[in-house]
Structures are given as C-alpha cells and as structure tokens.
Design a protein around this motif. Structure first.
Motif, mmCIF file in Angstrom:
data_model
loop_
_atom_site.group_PDB
_atom_site.id
_atom_site.type_symbol
_atom_site.label_atom_id
_atom_site.label_comp_id
_atom_site.label_asym_id
_atom_site.label_seq_id
_atom_site.Cartn_x
_atom_site.Cartn_y
_atom_site.Cartn_z
ATOM 1 N N GLU A 200 0.837 -1.209 0.000
ATOM 2 C CA GLU A 200 0.000 0.000 0.000
ATOM 3 C C GLU A 200 0.865 1.250 0.000
ATOM 4 O O GLU A 200 0.596 2.208 -0.740
ATOM 5 C CB GLU A 200 -0.899 -0.014 1.237
ATOM 6 N N ALA A 201 1.935 1.240 0.814
ATOM 7 C CA ALA A 201 2.826 2.395 0.852
ATOM 8 C C ALA A 201 3.523 2.589 -0.487
ATOM 9 O O ALA A 201 3.698 3.717 -0.968
ATOM 10 C CB ALA A 201 3.852 2.223 1.969
ATOM 11 N N LEU A 202 3.910 1.501 -1.093
ATOM 12 C CA LEU A 202 4.585 1.598 -2.390
ATOM 13 C C LEU A 202 3.639 2.104 -3.459
ATOM 14 O O LEU A 202 4.023 2.927 -4.306
ATOM 15 C CB LEU A 202 5.143 0.223 -2.787
ATOM 16 N N GLY B 5 12.835 11.419 1.298
ATOM 17 C CA GLY B 5 14.059 11.135 2.006
ATOM 18 C C GLY B 5 13.902 9.942 2.938
ATOM 19 O O GLY B 5 12.808 9.376 3.080
ATOM 20 N N ARG B 6 14.992 9.600 3.587
ATOM 21 C CA ARG B 6 14.965 8.422 4.454
ATOM 22 C C ARG B 6 13.955 8.530 5.594
ATOM 23 O O ARG B 6 13.240 7.564 5.880
ATOM 24 C CB ARG B 6 16.370 8.200 5.019
ATOM 25 N N PRO B 7 13.869 9.697 6.240
ATOM 26 C CA PRO B 7 12.867 9.789 7.325
ATOM 27 C C PRO B 7 11.450 9.520 6.830
ATOM 28 O O PRO B 7 10.676 8.834 7.504
ATOM 29 C CB PRO B 7 13.039 11.215 7.837
ATOM 30 N N GLU B 8 11.124 10.035 5.646
ATOM 31 C CA GLU B 8 9.772 9.812 5.129
ATOM 32 C C GLU B 8 9.570 8.348 4.725
ATOM 33 O O GLU B 8 8.493 7.779 4.950
ATOM 34 C CB GLU B 8 9.507 10.732 3.935
ATOM 35 N N LEU B 9 10.601 7.741 4.142
ATOM 36 C CA LEU B 9 10.494 6.327 3.797
ATOM 37 C C LEU B 9 10.263 5.476 5.047
ATOM 38 O O LEU B 9 9.499 4.506 5.020
ATOM 39 C CB LEU B 9 11.773 5.871 3.070
ATOM 40 N N ASP B 10 10.945 5.853 6.154
ATOM 41 C CA ASP B 10 10.739 5.129 7.403
ATOM 42 C C ASP B 10 9.303 5.270 7.889
ATOM 43 O O ASP B 10 8.696 4.306 8.382
ATOM 44 C CB ASP B 10 11.715 5.624 8.476
ATOM 45 N N ARG B 11 8.746 6.491 7.791
ATOM 46 C CA ARG B 11 7.362 6.687 8.217
ATOM 47 C C ARG B 11 6.392 5.879 7.373
ATOM 48 O O ARG B 11 5.378 5.372 7.867
ATOM 49 C CB ARG B 11 6.995 8.184 8.131
ATOM 50 N N LEU B 12 6.758 5.719 6.075
ATOM 51 C CA LEU B 12 5.917 4.912 5.189
ATOM 52 C C LEU B 12 6.066 3.416 5.458
ATOM 53 O O LEU B 12 5.259 2.607 4.966
ATOM 54 C CB LEU B 12 6.271 5.199 3.722
ATOM 55 N N GLY B 13 7.118 3.052 6.204
ATOM 56 C CA GLY B 13 7.345 1.637 6.483
ATOM 57 C C GLY B 13 8.029 0.902 5.337
ATOM 58 O O GLY B 13 7.943 -0.339 5.251
ATOM 59 N N LEU B 14 8.727 1.650 4.444
ATOM 60 C CA LEU B 14 9.409 1.039 3.297
ATOM 61 C C LEU B 14 10.888 0.846 3.635
ATOM 62 O O LEU B 14 11.643 1.829 3.771
ATOM 63 C CB LEU B 14 9.257 1.913 2.048
ATOM 64 N N THR B 15 11.294 -0.396 3.776
ATOM 65 C CA THR B 15 12.687 -0.724 4.077
ATOM 66 C C THR B 15 13.497 -0.818 2.785
ATOM 67 O O THR B 15 12.943 -0.808 1.667
ATOM 68 C CB THR B 15 12.787 -2.044 4.829
ATOM 69 N N THR B 16 14.810 -0.943 2.956
ATOM 70 C CA THR B 16 15.683 -1.109 1.783
ATOM 71 C C THR B 16 15.295 -2.356 0.999
ATOM 72 O O THR B 16 15.334 -2.366 -0.236
ATOM 73 C CB THR B 16 17.147 -1.198 2.239
ATOM 74 N N VAL B 17 14.906 -3.432 1.712
ATOM 75 C CA VAL B 17 14.492 -4.657 1.036
ATOM 76 C C VAL B 17 13.252 -4.420 0.192
ATOM 77 O O VAL B 17 13.154 -4.872 -0.957
ATOM 78 C CB VAL B 17 14.244 -5.772 2.071
ATOM 79 N N HIS B 18 12.271 -3.675 0.748
ATOM 80 C CA HIS B 18 11.061 -3.366 -0.019
ATOM 81 C C HIS B 18 11.408 -2.547 -1.264
ATOM 82 O O HIS B 18 10.888 -2.802 -2.368
ATOM 83 C CB HIS B 18 10.073 -2.580 0.844
ATOM 84 N N LEU B 19 12.246 -1.550 -1.088
ATOM 85 C CA LEU B 19 12.594 -0.674 -2.214
ATOM 86 C C LEU B 19 13.383 -1.436 -3.279
ATOM 87 O O LEU B 19 13.187 -1.208 -4.478
ATOM 88 C CB LEU B 19 13.396 0.517 -1.702
ATOM 89 N N ARG B 20 14.288 -2.334 -2.828
ATOM 90 C CA ARG B 20 15.032 -3.140 -3.791
ATOM 91 C C ARG B 20 14.078 -4.021 -4.591
ATOM 92 O O ARG B 20 14.253 -4.213 -5.806
ATOM 93 C CB ARG B 20 16.071 -3.996 -3.077
#
Length: 590
Positions: free
Chosen positions: A477-479, A495-510
């Motif tokens: 959903e966040a993606l 940015g990284r803080p916003e990605l963290d709030r969205l719950g998107l980790t590096t694994v999700h983004l990869r």
C-alpha cells in the motif's frame, strides 16, 4: 630401437657390424672395451627402412644411463652371448623393458663362434616366457666373422615393417639424453623423438625452466633436415641457449600441451620385494627421486622431487637406489589425483583405481569428475586436440559429462523454485548460492545452465521469468502511494525519514526496483522508473552548457536529488561535465 643385455655380451660389436659406425663415443670406453654411456648408430636396410640404434651400457653401475636410452624406444635388440648365456644384467634389462612396456624386438645371440647358439636361444626363450617379450624372433650371430648378420638385417626389416607408426599429435616431446656445444653453432641436444614433429624455427619449451627456445638447426641420423617425425633420433641446435642450462633428463615440449605432473596415481607392477618408500622414478631420459605411498595391492600414489611432462597411460619404472635393481613398472592412471585427507581415503582411492584402464579414457574421466577444463584434459594426455569424448558436451572451456550436466541443471532449477517459495520478497537466488547449491565449479557453467533452463538473471539474482517480488500488504500500500506520487512528479523523491514513516525498508525498495516500479539513483534516493528519459526531455531546451541550479529547476526537484541524479546521467553518458563545473547534453556536443 635400443640394445639391451649384460655387460661384455657384444652389443656394441653387433651395432658396429650392422652399421659400420662406432657407437662408443668416449676414449675411456674404447680403452676399457666397455660401453659406459649411450652410443648412437644407424643403418639403411635393403627394404629402404632406416633403423637407428641407441646402444646402452650393460654394467650395473651404469643402469641409469641404460634407462635413459631405452625409455623412449618402441623396440629392442636383446643381446645374449652364446658362451655366457643369460646373466644378471640381462634379467635386469628385461625387467626394465617389461616395466616400460617394450614388447617387440629381436633376440640376438652373439659370439656363436664361442658357444652353442641354439642352446642360448632355448635358455633365453625359457627366461622370457610369460613376459611381453616372449616369442621374439631369434637370430644367431658372430659379428667378427659376419655369421648371421645378413639374416639379422632381414629380421630387422620385418621388425621395422610391423612397428606401428605413432599417432599424429601436436603434443611434441623430446626427452634429452645428450647435451654438447658446437663451436659457432651453440648448444645441441639429442634424443629419441617419441611424439609429435620437430621442424626448423619451431618454438618449444625447455621443460626444467619453462623457457621458450627456438630450433635453429635440425639433424636426423647425421644429416640436416627441415622436419623430423616421431619415432626417430634427432639432434637439435637451439638458438640462444647456454650449454649449462640444460642436462640429460630434461625435455623439449610443445608450448601449451603439457601441464606438468609432480604427484600422480599409478598402477604398479612390483618386480621386487621393496621395503622403502624412497625410490627413483625413471621416465623417458629422466631420473627423479620419488616417494611412493602404496594405496593397495597394485596401486600407489607417487610424488616426485620435480614435476615432469607425463601423460595418463604413460609407462615409467621405479628403481631402488639402495639395492640397485628395478623395483617396479608403472602406468600413470591419474595425473591430477584428489587429496587423501580422511581416514580410509587411500583404500577408497585404491578401489577407484582398480577399474581404470591403462590408457587415456576421456569419457570415463569426465564422468568421474563431472566437469573438466578442456586444457586439463589435453595437457594431461586424456584428450586428443579438437575432439569431444562420447557422452559429453563442451560448455565454454569445460567438458561436461551429459548425465552430470542434466543433474546439475535440475539442481539449479529446484534451488531457484525453493528460493522463490521461501523468500517471496527477495525471490531471486544470488549467484554465489546458485553455484553452491547446484554444485557447479565455475560461473561460466552457471550462465550456461541459466540459459539452458530459460531462467532470468538480473541484478537481483536468478529467477524464473514469471517470478516477481511479493511485498507484504502494508508495504505494498505504501509503495502504491509512492508510485502514484512519482507518476505526478517523477523527481519528488522522499528522504529516508519519510520512507521510514511509510514503512518502506531497503528490502522493499530493492524489490520495487526489481519489479521496475522505481529507479534507484543512490542509497535512499528513488525516482520514477522513466526518470532518465523524462529528464532528458526537460533539460534539452536549456542553453548548453547549463548549471546544476538550472538543471535542478528544470527537473523541479531538490539539490539532494539533483546532485546524484546528474552524476547518474554522467555515468550513463547522457551528460558531460565541463572544467567550469557546468554540464551539457552529449547529443548537443559539438
């Protein structure tokens, strides 16, 4: 061919009678009337065949010299004096011939004017019974009177006619048995060419130093030739080689065809009750200290003091320097044996070696190993150049057994499926894991297996074509929200803080990058997957060159995104930096 027989049984006298040449080269030999070192002579028969002889010493003290001469030859003149009969060195020479696999030749009885020639023939036949030399044609002679010499020449003609020519091969090898210098010409080496062809200007390798050398002049039987074929006596004048840098027991070999063997497994035929493990290996004209580890009855692992250009299927012998006799003959079975590290490994290795043939079997060797580098097979004598063993396939530089190759591809397919099932977020199998799980020794084979199975290999790893990362519901959903945002503004990278709030980790983004939903610019900077094309359209109208600030404004993004993004365009070759710190489109470059 070589002579063989006990000291003072008339070998050299016989060679003189046949050839009219003096085989004894040293003044000491002529003074003592006894051959000490190797001698050489030749003759042309009425059939037109030219026969060359290596005349070997018969005295026990010079057995190493004898073995250097007899090693490469295909046939023997076994000489027994009628007045003395079978003697100690006769037996030792026969043991050596048996060990080296020499199985043809002639039995020549000499000095028939001093003893009963027929009785000597009967005794010799009894002694040779059960050996490879049993049934040799016998000729009774007396060299001083010429008795039997015409019959011997006719027998030599029949022998020469039935000796099979060696198989053509580019694997030239000349074991060196004599070295000397000629004023104005330089170093000359001689030997019996046992395999391949030599020609003027050929480049070879001097085995001991691996130094490349070139053939300056070539002689065979005293005459200059442009080319010499095995098997034959040759003298080779080597350009630019010092006399002291080469010795008997060295070899000239074709470049790239011999890998060198220092440890090998062999089938061993023990001829004496030998208690020591420290022996001398005789191969060709070489004599090298060797340590022998018995694996079982009739097999052994042998490690030599220096490496030698040996082939699988090649014969050699072991001599006990303490006792002075021939200890065993051997056949090389494996020139690249596995280590014996675990308890019981020697016994298991013995069982594996028992069923091996005494000649190269590249299909069986490939089946045993599964996959073998082509150069390993050709350089060890397993495989003739330009051939592929039955039941195998060539994959790049590898020869693979067909059943092994099917099984390894099946392993890979199963590992890929298990990875996707167990890791839906990162379903692609990393290449390192794929090599290990499939049991493949080289990435080249992995690439070939991937292609054969129709798998996909990309930056994320190896997967089936229909397999894509599956994100957890909240991450998806966040993606989806992030993708919608970038569809409206392709360069609005959170940015990284916003990605963290969205719950998107590096694994999700990869995973999203792997699915083609995002483009990774650098760590924590992700933009629209079509951002490169869109950016080029936006900066094309700018005056060229343009500043980073102008480019950032054209993209409608922040400096945090613009700096790494334009560096990405530089790496991709779409833009180029100027010394003043500006950029221009490469397509606009004049």
């Amino acid at each position: 061919m070589a002579t063989a027989g006990h000291v003072d049984h008339g070998k050299s006298t016989l060679v003189r009678a046949l050839t009219g040449m003096e085989p004894d080269r040293w003044a000491e030999e002529k003074r003592r009337g006894m051959t000490i070192d190797l001698g050489y002579a030749w003759t042309t028969l009425s059939t037109g065949e030219t026969v060359a002889f290596v005349d070997v010493p018969g005295h026990q003290r010079f057995v190493s010299n004898m073995l250097a001469g007899v090693g490469p030859v295909p046939a023997v003149l076994l000489v027994v004096a009628a007045d003395e009969g079978w003697s100690r060195q006769t037996q030792e020479h026969v043991d050596a011939l048996r060990a080296l696999g020499v199985s043809d030749g002639l039995l020549v009885i000499t000095r028939a004017d001093l003893g009963d020639g027929e009785l000597a023939v009967e005794e010799a036949r009894d002694r040779l019974a059960g050996t490879p030399l049993a049934g040799l044609e016998a000729v009774v002679t007396s060299a001083p009177s010429g008795t039997g010499i015409p019959e011997l020449r006719r027998s030599l003609g029949r022998l020469a006619a039935r000796l099979p020519p060696p198989d053509p091969t580019p694997r030239t090898r000349l074991w060196i048995d004599r070295v000397f210098a000629v004023r104005g010409a330089g170093t000359v080496v001689t030997g019996t060419l046992g395999a391949g062809t030599l020609a003027r200007d050929d480049e070879l390798v001097l085995w001991s130093s691996r130094r490349p050398v070139r053939v300056r002049q070539l002689q065979s039987l005293g005459e200059g030739v442009e080319r010499a074929d095995a098997v034959g006596r040759v003298a080779v004048n080597l350009r630019g080689l010092d006399r002291n840098s080469v010795r008997r027991g060295d070899a000239l070999v074709a470049r790239g065809w011999y890998a060198g063997v220092r440890e090998f497994d062999a089938r061993v035929d023990w001829l004496a009750d030998c208690r020591t493990a420290e022996l001398v290996l005789h191969a060709g004209s070489a004599a090298v200290p060797a340590r022998v580890r018995r694996l079982g009855d009739g097999t052994a692992r042998i490690r030599t003091a220096r490496d030698l250009p040996l082939d699988v299927g090649e014969r050699a012998l072991l001599r006990d320097p303490g006792q002075g006799g021939i200890a065993a003959g051997l056949v090389v079975l494996d020139a690249d044996p596995p280590p014996l590290t675990r308890r019981g490994a020697a016994a298991r290795r013995h069982g594996d070696l028992l069923g091996r043939p005494g000649a190269p079997d590249p299909a069986a060797e490939t089946a045993r190993r599964g996959a073998v580098r082509l150069t390993d097979l050709t350089s060890s004598g397993w495989l003739a150049p330009g051939t592929t063993p039955e039941g195998t396939a060539q994959v790049g530089e590898w020869i693979v057994d067909a059943s092994w190759w099917r099984e390894r591809r099946s392993r890979l397919a199963e590992a890929v499926r298990e990875r996707a099932a167990g890791h839906p977020l990162t379903p692609a199998l990393p290449p390192e894991a794929a090599l290990r799980l499939a049991g493949l020794p080289d990435p080249v084979l992995l690439d070939a297996a991937v292609d054969a199975l129709g798998l996909v290999r990309d930056s994320s790893g190896i997967r089936e074509a229909h397999t894509r990362p599956v994100l957890p519901d909240r991450a998806q959903e966040a993606l989806d929200g992030l993708c919608g945002r970038l569809a409206a503004d392709p360069f609005d990278a959170p940015g990284r803080p916003e990605l963290d709030r969205l719950g998107l980790t590096t694994v999700h983004l990869r995973a999203a990058v792997g699915r083609g939903l995002l483009l990774r610019v650098q760590q924590d900077v992700y933009v629209h997957p079509d951002a490169v094309r869109l950016s080029l359209a936006r900066i094309a109208p700018l005056p060229q060159p343009f500043t980073l600030s102008d480019g950032r404004k054209a993209l409608g993004t922040s400096r945090r995104v613009a700096v790494p993004f334009f560096e990405l365009l530089d790496r991709l070759g779409h833009t180029r930096s100027t010394p003043e710190g500006m950029r221009h489109l490469v397509t606009a470059d004049r």
